[in-house]
Scaffold this active site. Structure first.
Site, PDB file in Angstrom:
ATOM      1  N   GLU A 199      -0.746  -9.156  -1.645  1.00  0.00           N
ATOM      2  CA  GLU A 199      -1.468  -8.568  -0.488  1.00  0.00           C
ATOM      3  C   GLU A 199      -2.579  -7.639  -0.973  1.00  0.00           C
ATOM      4  O   GLU A 199      -2.744  -6.517  -0.501  1.00  0.00           O
ATOM      5  CB  GLU A 199      -0.541  -7.841   0.475  1.00  0.00           C
ATOM      6  CG  GLU A 199      -1.107  -7.694   1.874  1.00  0.00           C
ATOM      7  CD  GLU A 199      -0.265  -6.789   2.777  1.00  0.00           C
ATOM      8  OE1 GLU A 199      -0.153  -5.594   2.493  1.00  0.00           O
ATOM      9  OE2 GLU A 199       0.285  -7.289   3.767  1.00  0.00           O
ATOM     10  N   HIS A 201      11.269   4.739  14.092  1.00  0.00           N
ATOM     11  CA  HIS A 201      11.231   4.941  12.639  1.00  0.00           C
ATOM     12  C   HIS A 201      12.081   6.169  12.290  1.00  0.00           C
ATOM     13  O   HIS A 201      12.102   7.146  13.032  1.00  0.00           O
ATOM     14  CB  HIS A 201       9.765   5.141  12.230  1.00  0.00           C
ATOM     15  CG  HIS A 201       9.515   5.070  10.756  1.00  0.00           C
ATOM     16  ND1 HIS A 201       9.940   6.047   9.882  1.00  0.00           N
ATOM     17  CD2 HIS A 201       8.893   4.144   9.993  1.00  0.00           C
ATOM     18  CE1 HIS A 201       9.569   5.729   8.655  1.00  0.00           C
ATOM     19  NE2 HIS A 201       8.934   4.560   8.694  1.00  0.00           N
ATOM     20  N   GLU A 211      -2.599   5.104   2.575  1.00  0.00           N
ATOM     21  CA  GLU A 211      -2.515   3.691   2.175  1.00  0.00           C
ATOM     22  C   GLU A 211      -3.831   3.101   1.689  1.00  0.00           C
ATOM     23  O   GLU A 211      -3.841   2.279   0.768  1.00  0.00           O
ATOM     24  CB  GLU A 211      -1.950   2.843   3.331  1.00  0.00           C
ATOM     25  CG  GLU A 211      -0.480   3.096   3.650  1.00  0.00           C
ATOM     26  CD  GLU A 211      -0.246   4.294   4.551  1.00  0.00           C
ATOM     27  OE1 GLU A 211      -1.237   4.929   4.985  1.00  0.00           O
ATOM     28  OE2 GLU A 211       0.918   4.614   4.841  1.00  0.00           O
ATOM     29  N   ARG A 254       1.067   8.097   9.484  1.00  0.00           N
ATOM     30  CA  ARG A 254       0.771   9.527   9.300  1.00  0.00           C
ATOM     31  C   ARG A 254      -0.407   9.997  10.151  1.00  0.00           C
ATOM     32  O   ARG A 254      -0.383  11.106  10.674  1.00  0.00           O
ATOM     33  CB  ARG A 254       0.450   9.803   7.826  1.00  0.00           C
ATOM     34  CG  ARG A 254       1.693  10.034   7.008  1.00  0.00           C
ATOM     35  CD  ARG A 254       1.321  10.272   5.541  1.00  0.00           C
ATOM     36  NE  ARG A 254       2.410  10.921   4.839  1.00  0.00           N
ATOM     37  CZ  ARG A 254       3.560  10.356   4.524  1.00  0.00           C
ATOM     38  NH1 ARG A 254       3.792   9.095   4.870  1.00  0.00           N
ATOM     39  NH2 ARG A 254       4.492  11.025   3.892  1.00  0.00           N
ATOM     40  N   ASP A 278       0.786  -1.238   0.000  1.00  0.00           N
ATOM     41  CA  ASP A 278       0.000   0.000   0.000  1.00  0.00           C
ATOM     42  C   ASP A 278       0.815   1.283   0.000  1.00  0.00           C
ATOM     43  O   ASP A 278       0.329   2.340   0.393  1.00  0.00           O
ATOM     44  CB  ASP A 278      -0.924  -0.007   1.235  1.00  0.00           C
ATOM     45  CG  ASP A 278      -0.146  -0.153   2.539  1.00  0.00           C
ATOM     46  OD1 ASP A 278       1.097  -0.022   2.512  1.00  0.00           O
ATOM     47  OD2 ASP A 278      -0.784  -0.394   3.583  1.00  0.00           O
ATOM     48  N   HIS A 287       4.500   4.765  13.532  1.00  0.00           N
ATOM     49  CA  HIS A 287       4.971   5.599  12.427  1.00  0.00           C
ATOM     50  C   HIS A 287       3.876   6.177  11.540  1.00  0.00           C
ATOM     51  O   HIS A 287       4.128   7.050  10.735  1.00  0.00           O
ATOM     52  CB  HIS A 287       5.929   4.806  11.531  1.00  0.00           C
ATOM     53  CG  HIS A 287       5.238   3.814  10.649  1.00  0.00           C
ATOM     54  ND1 HIS A 287       4.819   2.593  11.101  1.00  0.00           N
ATOM     55  CD2 HIS A 287       4.855   3.883   9.351  1.00  0.00           C
ATOM     56  CE1 HIS A 287       4.220   1.939  10.117  1.00  0.00           C
ATOM     57  NE2 HIS A 287       4.223   2.696   9.041  1.00  0.00           N
TER      58      HIS A 287
HETATM   59  C1  UD1 Z   1       6.114   4.586   4.249  1.00  0.00           C
HETATM   60  C2  UD1 Z   1       4.768   4.230   3.633  1.00  0.00           C
HETATM   61  C3  UD1 Z   1       3.874   3.542   4.668  1.00  0.00           C
HETATM   62  C4  UD1 Z   1       4.579   2.372   5.325  1.00  0.00           C
HETATM   63  C5  UD1 Z   1       5.927   2.829   5.859  1.00  0.00           C
HETATM   64  C6  UD1 Z   1       6.699   1.658   6.398  1.00  0.00           C
HETATM   65  C7  UD1 Z   1       3.880   5.739   1.934  1.00  0.00           C
HETATM   66  C8  UD1 Z   1       3.112   6.969   1.681  1.00  0.00           C
HETATM   67  N1  UD1 Z   1       4.078   5.440   3.223  1.00  0.00           N
HETATM   68  O1  UD1 Z   1       5.873   5.574   5.247  1.00  0.00           O
HETATM   69  O2  UD1 Z   1       2.704   3.066   4.028  1.00  0.00           O
HETATM   70  O3  UD1 Z   1       3.786   1.897   6.380  1.00  0.00           O
HETATM   71  O4  UD1 Z   1       6.693   3.426   4.798  1.00  0.00           O
HETATM   72  O5  UD1 Z   1       7.715   2.058   7.257  1.00  0.00           O
HETATM   73  O6  UD1 Z   1       4.257   5.066   1.035  1.00  0.00           O
HETATM   74  N2  UD1 Z   1      13.482   7.834   6.250  1.00  0.00           N
HETATM   75  C9  UD1 Z   1      14.852   7.706   6.377  1.00  0.00           C
HETATM   76  N3  UD1 Z   1      15.421   6.483   6.111  1.00  0.00           N
HETATM   77  C10 UD1 Z   1      14.695   5.398   5.767  1.00  0.00           C
HETATM   78  C11 UD1 Z   1      13.311   5.540   5.666  1.00  0.00           C
HETATM   79  C12 UD1 Z   1      12.716   6.754   5.896  1.00  0.00           C
HETATM   80  O7  UD1 Z   1      15.546   8.657   6.696  1.00  0.00           O
HETATM   81  O8  UD1 Z   1      15.279   4.333   5.544  1.00  0.00           O
HETATM   82  C13 UD1 Z   1      12.862   9.162   6.488  1.00  0.00           C
HETATM   83  C14 UD1 Z   1      13.148  10.151   5.332  1.00  0.00           C
HETATM   84  O9  UD1 Z   1      13.284  11.443   5.859  1.00  0.00           O
HETATM   85  C15 UD1 Z   1      11.840  10.055   4.494  1.00  0.00           C
HETATM   86  C16 UD1 Z   1      10.821   9.886   5.619  1.00  0.00           C
HETATM   87  O10 UD1 Z   1      11.441   9.023   6.565  1.00  0.00           O
HETATM   88  O11 UD1 Z   1      11.609  11.208   3.707  1.00  0.00           O
HETATM   89  C17 UD1 Z   1       9.476   9.357   5.193  1.00  0.00           C
HETATM   90  O12 UD1 Z   1       9.582   8.177   4.407  1.00  0.00           O
HETATM   91  P1  UD1 Z   1       8.294   7.725   3.514  1.00  0.00           P
HETATM   92  O13 UD1 Z   1       8.588   6.448   2.861  1.00  0.00           O
HETATM   93  O14 UD1 Z   1       7.839   8.859   2.666  1.00  0.00           O
HETATM   94  O15 UD1 Z   1       7.147   7.555   4.592  1.00  0.00           O
HETATM   95  P2  UD1 Z   1       7.011   6.523   5.772  1.00  0.00           P
HETATM   96  O16 UD1 Z   1       6.417   7.262   6.911  1.00  0.00           O
HETATM   97  O17 UD1 Z   1       8.278   5.810   5.972  1.00  0.00           O
HETATM   98  N1  UDP Z   2      10.613  -4.036  11.494  1.00  0.00           N
HETATM   99  C1  UDP Z   2      11.998  -4.211  11.496  1.00  0.00           C
HETATM  100  N2  UDP Z   2      12.743  -3.450  12.343  1.00  0.00           N
HETATM  101  C2  UDP Z   2      12.192  -2.522  13.174  1.00  0.00           C
HETATM  102  C3  UDP Z   2      10.787  -2.344  13.144  1.00  0.00           C
HETATM  103  C4  UDP Z   2      10.023  -3.123  12.293  1.00  0.00           C
HETATM  104  O1  UDP Z   2      12.527  -5.048  10.771  1.00  0.00           O
HETATM  105  O2  UDP Z   2      12.934  -1.867  13.911  1.00  0.00           O
HETATM  106  C5  UDP Z   2       9.805  -4.848  10.555  1.00  0.00           C
HETATM  107  C6  UDP Z   2       8.678  -5.621  11.188  1.00  0.00           C
HETATM  108  O3  UDP Z   2       9.108  -6.896  11.585  1.00  0.00           O
HETATM  109  C7  UDP Z   2       7.633  -5.684  10.080  1.00  0.00           C
HETATM  110  C8  UDP Z   2       7.913  -4.456   9.246  1.00  0.00           C
HETATM  111  O4  UDP Z   2       9.176  -3.956   9.656  1.00  0.00           O
HETATM  112  O5  UDP Z   2       7.817  -6.809   9.246  1.00  0.00           O
HETATM  113  C9  UDP Z   2       6.846  -3.432   9.467  1.00  0.00           C
HETATM  114  O6  UDP Z   2       7.210  -2.232   8.873  1.00  0.00           O
HETATM  115  P1  UDP Z   2       6.518  -0.869   9.253  1.00  0.00           P
HETATM  116  O7  UDP Z   2       5.899  -0.958  10.596  1.00  0.00           O
HETATM  117  O8  UDP Z   2       7.533   0.178   9.020  1.00  0.00           O
HETATM  118  O9  UDP Z   2       5.413  -0.728   8.109  1.00  0.00           O
HETATM  119  P2  UDP Z   2       3.918  -1.284   7.939  1.00  0.00           P
HETATM  120  O10 UDP Z   2       3.929  -2.765   8.048  1.00  0.00           O
HETATM  121  O11 UDP Z   2       3.058  -0.624   8.972  1.00  0.00           O
HETATM  122  O12 UDP Z   2       3.543  -0.806   6.576  1.00  0.00           O
END
Ligand code: UD1
Ligand code: UDP
Length: 365
Positions: free
Chosen positions: A123, A239, A137, A208, A101, A206
């Site tokens: 999924e 996160h 999502e 939004r 998603d 994490h």
């Molecule tokens: C994204 C997904 C969300 C998912 C989540 C899993 C979208 C809109 N959101 O949200 O559905 O549940 O990932 O974790 O697709 N960042 C880092 N390093 C990383 C990852 C993220 O620094 O490895 C920081 C960056 O500043 C980045 C921000 O997090 O711009 C947001 O990342 P983004 O993928 O846009 O949104 P998530 O909240 O991670």
């Molecule tokens: N996860 C991980 N390390 C962490 C936190 C979560 O490997 O420190 C894994 C967790 O086991 C799960 C996945 O990340 O499989 C979930 O990701 P997240 O919660 O970021 O996204 P969502 O599933 O809500 O989209």
């Protein structure tokens, strides 16, 4: 006679997509007489994605390296739209596989559709029926469903949701969720059996919808739990999103039994998940993993697209109200019989063979 292999382009961008597609990639690689898999990461996530690639030993064929700090949804979408087409043009896949998603999921499907390539959607069919929660999502899921051609629904519930949206029944396959494959793989190969008493509580937030006041409220609840239960250590791998990270560190730094950490690699995270007494989370994937492992979990959200987790009894939806969270934590930690009733392993998300089933279906297409 030489057989033409099916070119399967697997596209993903974030940590959860990687965890849930790794079993599919491994399975495609095993059937190298049938498939030629290609992996393309948008790197919507960077460090958190790379942690998963390393654990599962996946080297992408294409890495768009798109993540920027505090990226905006439209800008990230535009970047994926601009860069992904050249990969599709190069590979000329028979099918593209997406999962879940995220922005990557939806935009990759859109680019695939523009290039007239079939989309296999892993999924498929989870719905909260609330446009704003989870945001964005829920809409990413609906839009991806419109674009896809083959649907790998994890459960009966998700299949029903797709049918209600007029997706033809013969295009929907119930496979279970590939996360069960990942959990079972890690558990079997890496996690030692331990009889240690579990003295940790694992927290992740994490989403939004929870940015701002909801997250502050969760922090208040966690602080109170730490005070009331000094014998427990609260483990919170934070996160990397600065919006999330800043609030958590501001509210919970320097409390002896709260350990705020850099995101854990999947092995370490599964170890904590397996050894913790309970989980507080707004994560989709963590709910599913907790259900497989039978770990009582409080869901810090007001909506869910995973009713199966609630029906299993392992996950209880509590939202982000600090008082409500505290009440439920007390119930679980103070009432042994209640805890025992909730802490039951469950297979509502599948039997751990989802990737095999998906590849069998792909082979027949
Ligand atoms: C994204 C997904 C969300 C998912 C989540 C899993 C979208 C809109 N959101 O949200 O559905 O549940 O990932 O974790 O697709 N960042 C880092 N390093 C990383 C990852 C993220 O620094 O490895 C920081 C960056 O500043 C980045 C921000 O997090 O711009 C947001 O990342 P983004 O993928 O846009 O949104 P998530 O909240 O991670
Ligand atoms: N996860 C991980 N390390 C962490 C936190 C979560 O490997 O420190 C894994 C967790 O086991 C799960 C996945 O990340 O499989 C979930 O990701 P997240 O919660 O970021 O996204 P969502 O599933 O809500 O989209």
């Amino acid at each position: 006679m030489s057989i033409t292999k099916k070119k399967v382009l697997v596209i993903f961008g974030t940590r959860p997509e990687a965890i849930k597609l790794a079993p599919v990639i491994k399975e495609l690689e095993k059937s190298s007489n049938i498939f030629r898999p290609y992996v393309c990461v948008t790197a919507q996530h960077r460090e958190m994605l790379d942690q998963v690639l390393e654990i599962f030993n996946i080297t992408p064929d294409f890495d768009l390296d798109l993540m920027t700090s505090c990226q905006e949804l439209s800008k990230l979408s535009a970047e994926i739209l601009n860069t992904l087409k050249s990969v599709i043009d190069k590979v000329k896949p028979d099918i593209i596989i997406v999962q879940g998603d995220t922005t990557t999921t939806f935009i990759a499907s859109l680019v695939g559709f523009y290039s007239k390539v079939k989309i296999g959607y892993v999924e498929a069919g989870l719905r909260s029926f609330n446009k704003h929660s989870p945001y964005p999502e829920e809409i990413n899921r609906q839009l991806t469903s419109v674009l896809a051609d083959v649907y790998f629904a994890p459960t009966k519930v998700s299949r029903k949701n797709l049918i209600k949206e007029n997706i033809p029944k013969n295009k929907i396959h119930i496979t279970g969720n590939t996360i069960v494959d990942s959990v079972k793989f890690i558990k079997k190969n890496y996690i030692q059996k331990s009889n240690k008493s579990n003295k940790s509580i694992l927290v992740t937030v994490h989403r939004r919808e929870n940015w701002g006041k909801n997250l502050i409220s969760v922090c208040q609840a966690v602080k109170k739990i730490a005070e009331l239960y000094p014998e427990y250590t609260i483990i919170w791998p934070v996160h990397l999103n600065p919006v999330v990270k800043d609030i958590i560190y501001k509210n919970l730094s320097n409390i002896p039994n709260i350990k705020l950490m850099y995101p854990l690699n999947y092995l370490k995270f599964m170890e904590y998940l397996n050894s913790s007494i309970l989980i507080l989370t707004d994560s989709g994937g963590v709910q599913e993993e907790a259900t497989v492992l039978g770990k009582p979990t409080l869901l810090l959200r007001d909506t869910t697209e995973r009713p199966e987790a609630l029906q299993s009894g392992t996950v209880k939806q509590v939202g982000c109200n600090a008082k409500k969270i505290l009440m439920e934590v007390k119930k679980l930690l103070n009432r042994k019989s209640y805890y025992k009733k909730v802490a039951k392993k469950n297979n509502v998300f599948g039997d751990g063979n989802a990737a095999k089933k998906i590849c069998k279906i792909l082979a027949k297409l």
